[in-house]
Design an enzyme around this catalytic site. Structure first.
Site: not given
Ligand code: URA
Length: 209
Positions: A104, A108, A200, A203
């Site tokens: 991602r 953007t 995330d 992570d």
């Molecule tokens: N990706 C993630 O890992 N967490 C989110 O909250 C949104 C997208």
């Protein structure tokens, strides 16, 4: 229109609470994602077709059921989707695994495809696309585009936490795809994170950042 199902079994809700907590470390996070995915897989597989087979128990000959339908492919969206593969594999050990790499753009928030490696007979398989977070829906839509471009027709999308925005976008773009989530959260924030979410997922699974 495919279905959207929130799998709110008490065990799933309890385990999701464990991994939402910011103090949950990588080891427990990974283990509990695995457990939740296994619990979800049990129900995602509910409509798999059966056929009769004749076997002999130690007592008698009998006609019983065995899975009859398409073979399964699990397709994690890299990187966080990898954390959901083993949970499904525990229940469907003969499944083949495809990988779709999406990243991602942090500015953007647009997804980009950088890696696609799928079983050769992907068009013949029941496909479970897995990604813990259905946020904007962009990665899921692109991953499913990539699968359909290669002949896939029978696709289910399995995530842990969904945002209403992502569910709407995915259903609009791929109305034939059933969506399964362990929770439907409130909204996306300006950074594209699901609120309250769990942060995330990549992570937290891999201990990066
Ligand atoms: N990706 C993630 O890992 N967490 C989110 O909250 C949104 C997208």
């Amino acid at each position: 229109m495919g279905k959207f199902q929130v799998m709110d079994h008490p065990l799933i809700q309890h385990k999701l609470t464990i991994i939402r907590d910011k103090n949950c470390g990588t080891k427990v996070f990974r283990e509990v994602v695995d457990e939740i995915t296994m619990l979800m897989a049990y129900d995602v597989a509910r409509d798999m077709p059966l056929k009769d087979v004749e076997i002999e128990t130690p007592i008698a000959k009998t006609t019983v059921k065995t899975l009859a339908g398409k073979k399964v492919a699990i397709v994690p969206i890299l990187r966080a989707g990898i954390g959901m593969v083993d949970g499904i594999m525990k229940l469907i050990p003969a499944a083949k695994i495809g990988h779709i790499g999406m990243y991602r753009d942090e500015k953007t928030l647009e997804p980009h495809e950088y890696f696609v490696k799928l079983p050769a007979d992907i068009d013949q398989r029941q496909i479970f696309v897995v990604d813990p977070m259905l946020a904007t829906g962009g990665s899921a839509i692109m991953a499913i585009d990539a699968l359909k471009k290669r002949g896939a027709t029978n696709i289910k999308f399995v995530c842990l936490v969904a945002a209403p925005e992502g569910v709407k976008a995915l259903r609009e773009k791929h109305p034939d795809v059933d969506i399964y989530a362990a929770a439907l959260d409130d909204h996306l924030n300006e950074q594209g994170y699901i609120v309250p979410g769990l942060g995330d997922a990549g992570d937290r699974l891999f201990g990066t950042k």
